[in-house]
Motif scaffolding. Sequence first.
Motif, PDB file in Angstrom:
ATOM      1  N   PHE A  27       0.896  -1.131   0.606  1.00 13.66           N
ATOM      2  CA  PHE A  27       0.404  -0.145   0.005  1.00 13.66           C
ATOM      3  C   PHE A  27       0.925   1.139  -0.331  1.00 13.66           C
ATOM      4  O   PHE A  27       0.880   1.518   1.027  1.00 13.66           O
ATOM      5  CB  PHE A  27      -1.104   0.072   1.155  1.00 13.66           C
ATOM      6  CG  PHE A  27      -1.917  -0.719   1.761  1.00 13.66           C
ATOM      7  CD1 PHE A  27      -1.772  -2.210   0.052  1.00 13.66           C
ATOM      8  CD2 PHE A  27      -2.805  -1.115   2.558  1.00 13.66           C
ATOM      9  CE1 PHE A  27      -2.903  -2.899   0.564  1.00 13.66           C
ATOM     10  CE2 PHE A  27      -3.874  -2.285   2.807  1.00 13.66           C
ATOM     11  CZ  PHE A  27      -3.758  -3.647   1.765  1.00 13.66           C
ATOM     12  N   ASP A  28       1.031   1.217  -1.153  1.00 10.32           N
ATOM     13  CA  ASP A  28       2.076   3.024  -1.058  1.00 10.32           C
ATOM     14  C   ASP A  28       1.707   3.916  -1.557  1.00 10.32           C
ATOM     15  O   ASP A  28       0.062   3.809  -1.789  1.00 10.32           O
ATOM     16  CB  ASP A  28       3.589   2.180  -2.252  1.00 10.32           C
ATOM     17  CG  ASP A  28       4.808   2.894  -2.402  1.00 10.32           C
ATOM     18  OD1 ASP A  28       4.945   4.050  -1.664  1.00 10.32           O
ATOM     19  OD2 ASP A  28       5.473   2.547  -3.042  1.00 10.32           O
ATOM     20  N   ILE A  29       2.574   4.772  -0.991  1.00 11.43           N
ATOM     21  CA  ILE A  29       2.082   6.258  -0.978  1.00 11.43           C
ATOM     22  C   ILE A  29       1.941   6.743  -2.791  1.00 11.43           C
ATOM     23  O   ILE A  29       0.110   7.819  -2.537  1.00 11.43           O
ATOM     24  CB  ILE A  29       3.063   7.499  -0.812  1.00 11.43           C
ATOM     25  CG1 ILE A  29       2.531   8.452  -0.693  1.00 11.43           C
ATOM     26  CG2 ILE A  29       3.931   7.340  -1.791  1.00 11.43           C
ATOM     27  CD1 ILE A  29       2.983   9.144   0.750  1.00 11.43           C
ATOM     28  N   GLU A  30       2.157   5.941  -3.564  1.00 12.96           N
ATOM     29  CA  GLU A  30       0.901   6.667  -5.002  1.00 12.96           C
ATOM     30  C   GLU A  30      -0.020   5.908  -5.770  1.00 12.96           C
ATOM     31  O   GLU A  30       0.220   4.304  -5.209  1.00 12.96           O
ATOM     32  CB  GLU A  30       2.542   6.326  -6.773  1.00 12.96           C
ATOM     33  CG  GLU A  30       3.775   7.494  -6.050  1.00 12.96           C
ATOM     34  CD  GLU A  30       4.219   6.930  -7.037  1.00 12.96           C
ATOM     35  OE1 GLU A  30       4.475   8.135  -8.155  1.00 12.96           O
ATOM     36  OE2 GLU A  30       5.590   6.070  -7.282  1.00 12.96           O
ATOM     37  N   PRO A  31      -0.670   6.190  -6.126  1.00 17.33           N
ATOM     38  CA  PRO A  31      -1.807   4.557  -6.898  1.00 17.33           C
ATOM     39  C   PRO A  31      -1.352   3.974  -7.660  1.00 17.33           C
ATOM     40  O   PRO A  31       0.058   3.557  -7.941  1.00 17.33           O
ATOM     41  CB  PRO A  31      -2.539   6.256  -7.425  1.00 17.33           C
ATOM     42  CG  PRO A  31      -2.372   7.352  -7.506  1.00 17.33           C
ATOM     43  CD  PRO A  31      -1.198   7.042  -6.711  1.00 17.33           C
ATOM     44  N   PRO A  32      -2.108   3.092  -8.079  1.00 16.18           N
ATOM     45  CA  PRO A  32      -2.956   2.453  -6.863  1.00 16.18           C
ATOM     46  C   PRO A  32      -3.714   1.775  -5.395  1.00 16.18           C
ATOM     47  O   PRO A  32      -1.991   2.819  -4.902  1.00 16.18           O
ATOM     48  CB  PRO A  32      -3.480   1.217  -8.145  1.00 16.18           C
ATOM     49  CG  PRO A  32      -2.537   0.459  -8.611  1.00 16.18           C
ATOM     50  CD  PRO A  32      -1.061   1.157  -8.326  1.00 16.18           C
ATOM     51  N   LEU A  33      -3.983   1.729  -5.340  1.00 16.53           N
ATOM     52  CA  LEU A  33      -5.003   1.788  -3.602  1.00 16.53           C
ATOM     53  C   LEU A  33      -3.405   0.433  -3.075  1.00 16.53           C
ATOM     54  O   LEU A  33      -3.354   0.414  -1.985  1.00 16.53           O
ATOM     55  CB  LEU A  33      -6.042   0.799  -3.790  1.00 16.53           C
ATOM     56  CG  LEU A  33      -7.285   2.590  -3.827  1.00 16.53           C
ATOM     57  CD1 LEU A  33      -8.385   1.392  -3.190  1.00 16.53           C
ATOM     58  CD2 LEU A  33      -6.662   3.301  -2.428  1.00 16.53           C
ATOM     59  N   GLN A  34      -3.214  -0.635  -4.178  1.00 18.20           N
ATOM     60  CA  GLN A  34      -2.499  -1.763  -3.433  1.00 18.20           C
ATOM     61  C   GLN A  34      -1.862  -1.909  -4.749  1.00 18.20           C
ATOM     62  O   GLN A  34      -1.905  -2.752  -5.645  1.00 18.20           O
ATOM     63  CB  GLN A  34      -3.177  -2.660  -2.766  1.00 18.20           C
ATOM     64  CG  GLN A  34      -3.747  -3.916  -4.205  1.00 18.20           C
ATOM     65  CD  GLN A  34      -4.677  -4.327  -3.518  1.00 18.20           C
ATOM     66  OE1 GLN A  34      -4.212  -4.951  -2.365  1.00 18.20           O
ATOM     67  NE2 GLN A  34      -5.546  -5.646  -4.138  1.00 18.20           N
TER      68      GLN A  34
END
Length: 146
Positions: free
Chosen positions: A42-49
């Motif tokens: 679940f990183d800072i950039e999209p997507p949600l995962q």
Amino acid sequence: MPAQHEVDEAKIRQQVDKLVEGIRGKDLKALEQVYAADVVSFDIEPPLQHVGIAAKLKNWTHAFTLFREPSYEVRDLTLTVGADVAYGHCFARFSGTLADGTATSGMWVRATYGFRKIDDAWLIAHDQVSVPIDMPSGKGVADLEP
């Protein structure tokens, strides 16, 4: 002789050190060695995962295109270690010299790691990066420091 818990914690800290060095060196091969094949991020950039090692490395590849010389710092890493799973949290900052030559101090984020012991190696099976949110505006707050 140190207890197994102490040995495992030291191995996990070494993995985090490898993560830091891999980011600083833009070394995808080194980064591949710290993540489980089925990592969920679940990183800072999209997507949600981002699911799986290929997706995680693709995310790092994108981040590296933004930086000529990246720097990465981890502060206040706290770990809880079990027999074959562990978790930790810390503050982290990705900064450095951007591709256009501009220096940036980046921003501090909150990072949480979930580790699994796989074939005697502690690998990141889950990570989450976040910034606090200003509730009235709905915008992330990126200027805080630990």
